[in-house]
Design a protein around this motif. Sequence first.
Motif, short mmCIF file in Angstrom:
data_model
loop_
_atom_site.label_atom_id
_atom_site.label_comp_id
_atom_site.label_asym_id
_atom_site.label_seq_id
_atom_site.Cartn_x
_atom_site.Cartn_y
_atom_site.Cartn_z
N GLY A 166 0.80 -1.22 0.00
CA GLY A 166 0.00 0.00 0.00
C GLY A 166 0.83 1.27 0.00
N CYS A 167 0.14 2.40 -0.05
CA CYS A 167 0.84 3.69 -0.08
C CYS A 167 -0.06 4.78 0.50
CB CYS A 167 1.19 4.05 -1.53
SG CYS A 167 2.08 5.62 -1.63
N ASN A 168 0.54 5.69 1.28
CA ASN A 168 -0.22 6.79 1.89
C ASN A 168 0.05 8.13 1.23
OD1 ASN A 168 -1.14 4.97 3.73
ND2 ASN A 168 0.14 5.66 5.42
N ASN A 169 0.81 8.15 0.16
CA ASN A 169 1.33 9.43 -0.31
C ASN A 169 0.40 10.23 -1.23
OD1 ASN A 169 3.85 9.59 1.02
ND2 ASN A 169 4.47 7.83 -0.21
N PHE A 170 -0.45 9.58 -1.93
CA PHE A 170 -1.42 10.27 -2.80
C PHE A 170 -0.78 11.31 -3.72
CE2 PHE A 170 -4.09 8.39 0.43
CZ PHE A 170 -5.14 7.90 -0.31
N CYS A 171 0.24 10.91 -4.44
CA CYS A 171 0.74 11.79 -5.50
C CYS A 171 -0.45 11.99 -6.44
CB CYS A 171 1.90 11.13 -6.24
SG CYS A 171 3.27 10.76 -5.11
N THR A 172 -0.64 13.21 -6.91
CA THR A 172 -1.93 13.53 -7.54
C THR A 172 -2.16 12.81 -8.87
OG1 THR A 172 -0.94 15.50 -8.51
CG2 THR A 172 -2.15 15.80 -6.45
N TYR A 173 -1.09 12.29 -9.48
CA TYR A 173 -1.24 11.60 -10.78
C TYR A 173 -1.39 10.08 -10.61
CZ TYR A 173 3.61 10.90 -9.53
OH TYR A 173 4.73 10.59 -8.82
N CYS A 174 -1.31 9.58 -9.38
CA CYS A 174 -1.09 8.15 -9.19
C CYS A 174 -2.34 7.41 -8.68
CB CYS A 174 0.07 7.95 -8.22
SG CYS A 174 0.47 6.22 -7.97
N ILE A 175 -2.60 6.29 -9.27
CA ILE A 175 -3.78 5.49 -8.93
C ILE A 175 -3.47 4.49 -7.79
CG2 ILE A 175 -3.33 3.65 -10.64
CD1 ILE A 175 -6.78 5.16 -10.19
N VAL A 176 -2.19 4.29 -7.52
CA VAL A 176 -1.80 3.21 -6.60
C VAL A 176 -2.47 3.26 -5.21
CG1 VAL A 176 0.18 2.22 -5.33
CG2 VAL A 176 0.33 2.61 -7.79
N PRO A 177 -2.53 4.44 -4.54
CA PRO A 177 -3.18 4.42 -3.22
C PRO A 177 -4.64 3.94 -3.28
CG PRO A 177 -1.94 6.44 -3.52
CD PRO A 177 -1.96 5.76 -4.86
N TYR A 178 -5.27 4.09 -4.45
CA TYR A 178 -6.66 3.66 -4.59
C TYR A 178 -6.77 2.17 -4.93
CZ TYR A 178 -6.94 8.70 -5.06
OH TYR A 178 -6.79 10.05 -4.84
N GLY A 210 8.51 -2.42 -1.92
CA GLY A 210 7.41 -1.67 -1.30
C GLY A 210 7.15 -0.46 -2.17
N GLN A 211 5.95 0.12 -2.08
CA GLN A 211 5.66 1.30 -2.87
C GLN A 211 6.56 2.46 -2.43
OE1 GLN A 211 2.73 -0.64 -3.58
NE2 GLN A 211 3.37 -0.16 -5.65
N ASN A 212 6.89 2.47 -1.15
CA ASN A 212 7.80 3.49 -0.60
C ASN A 212 8.55 2.85 0.55
OD1 ASN A 212 9.10 5.67 0.45
ND2 ASN A 212 7.26 6.65 1.25
N ASN A 283 1.98 16.81 -5.50
CA ASN A 283 1.94 16.42 -4.08
C ASN A 283 3.11 15.51 -3.72
OD1 ASN A 283 0.82 16.47 -1.49
ND2 ASN A 283 -0.26 14.52 -1.81
N ARG A 284 4.29 15.87 -4.20
CA ARG A 284 5.45 15.02 -3.95
C ARG A 284 6.13 15.36 -2.61
NH1 ARG A 284 6.40 10.34 -5.98
NH2 ARG A 284 8.63 10.64 -6.22
N ASN A 285 5.87 16.53 -2.07
CA ASN A 285 6.40 16.87 -0.74
C ASN A 285 7.92 16.94 -0.64
OD1 ASN A 285 4.06 17.34 0.98
ND2 ASN A 285 3.53 15.24 0.40
S1 SF4 Z 1 3.84 7.59 -7.09
FE1 SF4 Z 1 4.56 6.14 -5.55
S2 SF4 Z 1 4.59 7.33 -3.65
FE2 SF4 Z 1 3.29 8.46 -5.08
S3 SF4 Z 1 1.21 7.70 -4.65
FE3 SF4 Z 1 2.02 6.45 -6.33
S4 SF4 Z 1 2.91 4.65 -5.30
FE4 SF4 Z 1 2.61 6.22 -3.73
#
Ligand code: SF4
Length: 448
Positions: A166-178, A210-212, A283-285
């Motif tokens: 999983g991932c908590n980062n929610f980069c605005t272009y990324c579907i992975v957290p969903y 891991g995703q991160n 939202n890369r922080n």
């Molecule tokens: S790009 Fe990587 S860090 Fe960012 S939301 Fe997607 S999986 Fe998570």
Amino acid sequence: MKFIIETYGCQMNVADSELIISILENYKSLQPEEMFEYTEDINQAQIIIFNTCSVRENAERRVLGRISNEISRKQRDRSILIGVVGCMAQRLGEKLNLKSNKRGIYPQIDFVAGVDQYEKLPEIIQECKKKHKFIAQTTFNYDENYTDLLPSRTNKLNAFVTIMRGCNNFCTYCIVPYTRGRERSRPVEEILKEIKQAGEEGYYDVTLLGQNVNSYRYEDINFPKLLQRANQIDSIKRLRFITSHPKDLSDELIEVMANSEKVCEHIHLPVQSGNNEILKRMNRNYTAEHYISTIQKLRNAMPNIAITTDVIAGFSGETEEQFMDTFNLMKEIRYDFAYMFKYSERSGTKATEFKDSVPEKERLARLQRLIDQQTIITTEKYKQKIGCVEEIYVESFSRKNANLLSGKTRDFKITVFEGDESLIHSFVKVKIIDAVGWTLKGKLIADD
Ligand code: SF4
């Protein structure tokens, strides 16, 4: 029942497929003739599972194309079951099957299982087979870490060990957290046990996944401490990890990397953009300055470290000047390799709300400029290796020239050289004599 898994997308999916094979093969509550058996031959398979990726629309289109090919096989033999697992299964769920939902895609798909439902796959498949009905299970279960399960490895030499999901980062272009849900770390002792066992079975090159990975934490153990402990495992010889997020890459980790002899001199550190405004929109922080200073610290600690990255060209709102910040950052850092993409919208992500998209033609043009520059840099980086002596983990015969052996340097560069088949699965010393494209050519040197 023989089954095959076709895997798409990242190494996390490769690792998950190995987990699914293990779950199915070790499922005992069946009559002997009904037991699940993995096959690599699709002509033998009675169950065809697609482990899918949703990161780009293209990735989904490719899988749908493959599913449609296999539907004709099912039309010839109606007992064949087709299942979809992974990110696309999680994203689309029962919409994948027309019978249960009018907006569906293929009514011939028999089952769909989301990323936290793999332990239920044996029952899902059985029920599907017995009742001839479509089943979709995609509920997230944030307690699911697939504890106490050892994967059935399909790769003969390299082991991928998932340390978190999983991932908590929610980069605005990324579907992975969903599609993968919230971040959770596996227990330390379980990870170390899996690494030890992989090494004992001959998987000397281990990659932690891991995703991160940088935000791994289990009780009071963070990622640097986990890496330090993994480095002490005798049965393995090389340790790698993907993926790192620049905002979480600590000085402590750099120190551990530099002082752990098994940790290879390579890091994949996605930058995505070299412009602070765009990084904020993503939202890369982190800022470009922070990223560059992290690279400097890595290079100060490990002068020969190879650095690779991911970059997006033409993100929504990106001006020519902002693009040039990315172009110049890549020129300054001189990556060994970069995975470069034009921005493509993923429905369901925050970035689709941005209304100032860069025209497709311009995205492509910017991408091409990045590729052209990076190709020159990568070629120069590879040429710099000529004359160096490298340790190679010999993996196989070269795919392009069956007379040559192929393996990887510690910094993840493919190297080919003349040698005997008996060297496969061993570590040898090779002097680099040429670099052609993104492959090094070497000459075996005798041990002292
Ligand atoms: S790009 Fe990587 S860090 Fe960012 S939301 Fe997607 S999986 Fe998570």
